[in-house]
Scaffold this active site. Structure first.
Site, short mmCIF file in Angstrom:
data_model
loop_
_atom_site.label_atom_id
_atom_site.label_comp_id
_atom_site.label_asym_id
_atom_site.label_seq_id
_atom_site.Cartn_x
_atom_site.Cartn_y
_atom_site.Cartn_z
CB THR A 95 -0.93 0.01 1.23
OG1 THR A 95 -1.68 -1.19 1.26
CG2 THR A 95 -1.87 1.21 1.18
CE LYS A 170 -5.04 -1.37 1.09
NZ LYS A 170 -6.01 -2.22 1.78
CE LYS A 238 1.79 1.65 5.08
NZ LYS A 238 1.30 0.91 3.91
P1 NAP Z 1 4.27 -6.66 8.16
O1 NAP Z 1 3.87 -8.00 8.68
O2 NAP Z 1 4.73 -5.65 9.14
O3 NAP Z 1 5.37 -6.88 7.02
C1 NAP Z 1 6.05 -5.78 6.49
C2 NAP Z 1 7.08 -6.26 5.50
O4 NAP Z 1 7.86 -5.13 5.06
C3 NAP Z 1 8.09 -7.26 6.09
O5 NAP Z 1 8.56 -8.08 5.07
C4 NAP Z 1 9.17 -6.32 6.59
O6 NAP Z 1 10.45 -6.93 6.76
C5 NAP Z 1 9.23 -5.35 5.44
N1 NAP Z 1 9.84 -4.09 5.84
C6 NAP Z 1 9.39 -3.20 6.74
N2 NAP Z 1 10.20 -2.14 6.81
C7 NAP Z 1 11.23 -2.38 5.96
C8 NAP Z 1 12.37 -1.67 5.59
N3 NAP Z 1 12.65 -0.46 6.12
N4 NAP Z 1 13.20 -2.22 4.67
C9 NAP Z 1 12.92 -3.44 4.13
N5 NAP Z 1 11.83 -4.17 4.44
C10 NAP Z 1 10.99 -3.64 5.34
O7 NAP Z 1 3.07 -5.96 7.39
P2 NAP Z 1 1.91 -6.55 6.44
O8 NAP Z 1 0.64 -6.51 7.21
O9 NAP Z 1 2.34 -7.81 5.80
O10 NAP Z 1 1.83 -5.37 5.36
C11 NAP Z 1 2.58 -5.34 4.17
C12 NAP Z 1 1.94 -4.33 3.23
O11 NAP Z 1 0.59 -4.76 2.95
C13 NAP Z 1 1.81 -2.92 3.81
O12 NAP Z 1 1.98 -1.99 2.76
C14 NAP Z 1 0.38 -2.88 4.33
O13 NAP Z 1 -0.11 -1.56 4.40
C15 NAP Z 1 -0.32 -3.72 3.26
N6 NAP Z 1 -1.58 -4.36 3.64
C16 NAP Z 1 -1.68 -5.02 4.84
C17 NAP Z 1 -2.89 -5.64 5.14
C18 NAP Z 1 -3.11 -6.38 6.45
O14 NAP Z 1 -4.28 -6.61 6.79
N7 NAP Z 1 -2.07 -6.80 7.17
C19 NAP Z 1 -3.96 -5.59 4.23
C20 NAP Z 1 -3.80 -4.93 3.03
C21 NAP Z 1 -2.60 -4.32 2.73
P3 NAP Z 1 10.84 -7.54 8.20
O15 NAP Z 1 10.17 -8.87 8.26
O16 NAP Z 1 12.31 -7.57 8.18
O17 NAP Z 1 10.30 -6.56 9.23
#
Ligand code: NAP
Length: 295
Positions: A95, A170, A238
């Protein structure tokens, strides 16, 4: 077709697992390497940086936290948009805001890489069950080509418009998600403050015409206080920051969104970053518990 997957967090790990389960060859990278272990045990190949993913993959999928992480993975020192990536396609499911998607599309094009923005609606359970909805921006022909790949991770793939429009849709969705969750939490606080039981409130409101349907999936969290993250609060904060930025770029005023953003920011500062975003209710709950009796 070999798929490169970068970002194995809550969402990416499950999306990648579904691709693997449907027979796709995977090469993966995650900043914290231990998160790749279950996929490697299942037969995927893990590499040490994004450039190494591009060296092996025909299609790259990113599912990263925020624009800064996407930029680093794509154009950083060991980014995947380097010489040798020509001819690949990059699908960004993170996102991000629309102007950032367009910026990344231009950076990709400079390396002869096709770009699609394909953020998702749905959370951890939908990612696990391959029931996500994809909002896709890009060329219709590219989207048709990769539709089967996206359908391996989701139940609906919608072509919204040119590059950036998937991200635009989104952000519209998450503005509503964030503001409605906050309004619901405030309603619960009002109700409990007026002496109604939390159970009676949830019974009356969840499933009623005034509450968004997604709240049914949050009911258990609100009732038990167990806010194990499906969508971490820090990423909703965010997203509201990205809404503010995108709105500013096109001259739209978002007063409700701005206030909502700051309340999620306050919650993040108070230690709720890695709880589910529905934990915003805790801000109100703890206040109402502290209210002196007789006032
Ligand atoms: P998450 O579990 O916190 O995973 C975040 C990912 O990004 C991990 O692979 C993390 O690596 C990586 N990351 C974070 N900061 C970084 C950095 N500075 N450099 C390199 N890698 C970094 O979050 P998530 O829920 O899967 O979300 C991922 C995306 O999907 C986001 O954009 C979120 O807004 C979107 N999204 C989430 C949902 C939901 O319900 N969870 C739904 C729709 C969309 P590490 O493992 O090393 O921390």
């Amino acid at each position: 077709m070999k798929i490169g997957f970068i970002g194995l967090g809550i969402m990416g790990s499950r999306m990648a697992a579904n691709l693997h389960a449907r027979g796709h060859d995977l090469v993966v990278f995650n900043r914290s390497p231990q998160k790749a272990e279950p996929l490697v045990a299942a037969g995927a190949v893990a590499v040490n940086n994004p450039a190494a993913v591009a060296a092996q993959a025909d299609v790259l999928i990113t599912m990263l936290a925020h624009p800064e992480a996407v930029r680093e993975a794509a154009t950083g020192e060991q980014g995947f948009l380097a010489k040798g990536s020509a001819g690949t396609t990059w699908i960004d499911c993170s996102t991000v805001h629309p102007s950032f998607s367009r910026e990344m599309a231009a950076a990709a094009q400079a390396q002869q890489v096709q770009f699609l923005d394909a953020p998702v609606a749905g959370s951890k359970p939908q990612a696990a069950a391959a029931e996500l909805m994809f909002f896709v921006g890009g060329e219709a022909a590219d989207i048709d080509r990769y539709r089967p790949l996206l359908e391996a991770m989701g139940r609906k793939v919608t072509h919204i418009g040119p590059v950036g429009q998937g991200s635009a849709m989104k952000l519209v969705v998450n503005h509503l998600l964030g503001t409605s969750m906050l309004a619901f939490a405030e309603s619960l606080a009002l109700g409990t403050g007026l002496g109604l039981s939390q159970n009676a409130l949830l019974e009356a409101l969840v499933g009623s015409p005034v509450a968004p349907p997604y709240l049914a999936a949050k009911r258990q969290k609100l009732a038990t206080g167990d806010y194990a993250p499906e969508f971490p609060l820090e990423w909703l904060h965010k997203d509201l920051q990205l809404v503010a930025r995108a709105a500013y770029e096109v001259g739209v005023a978002m007063p409700t969104s701005a206030v909502t953003k700051e309340i999620y920011g306050l919650a993040a500062r108070q230690g709720l970053k890695r709880q589910d975003f529905s934990a915003i209710y805790r801000l109100f709950l703890e206040r109402s518990l502290e209210r002196p009796s007789g006032t």
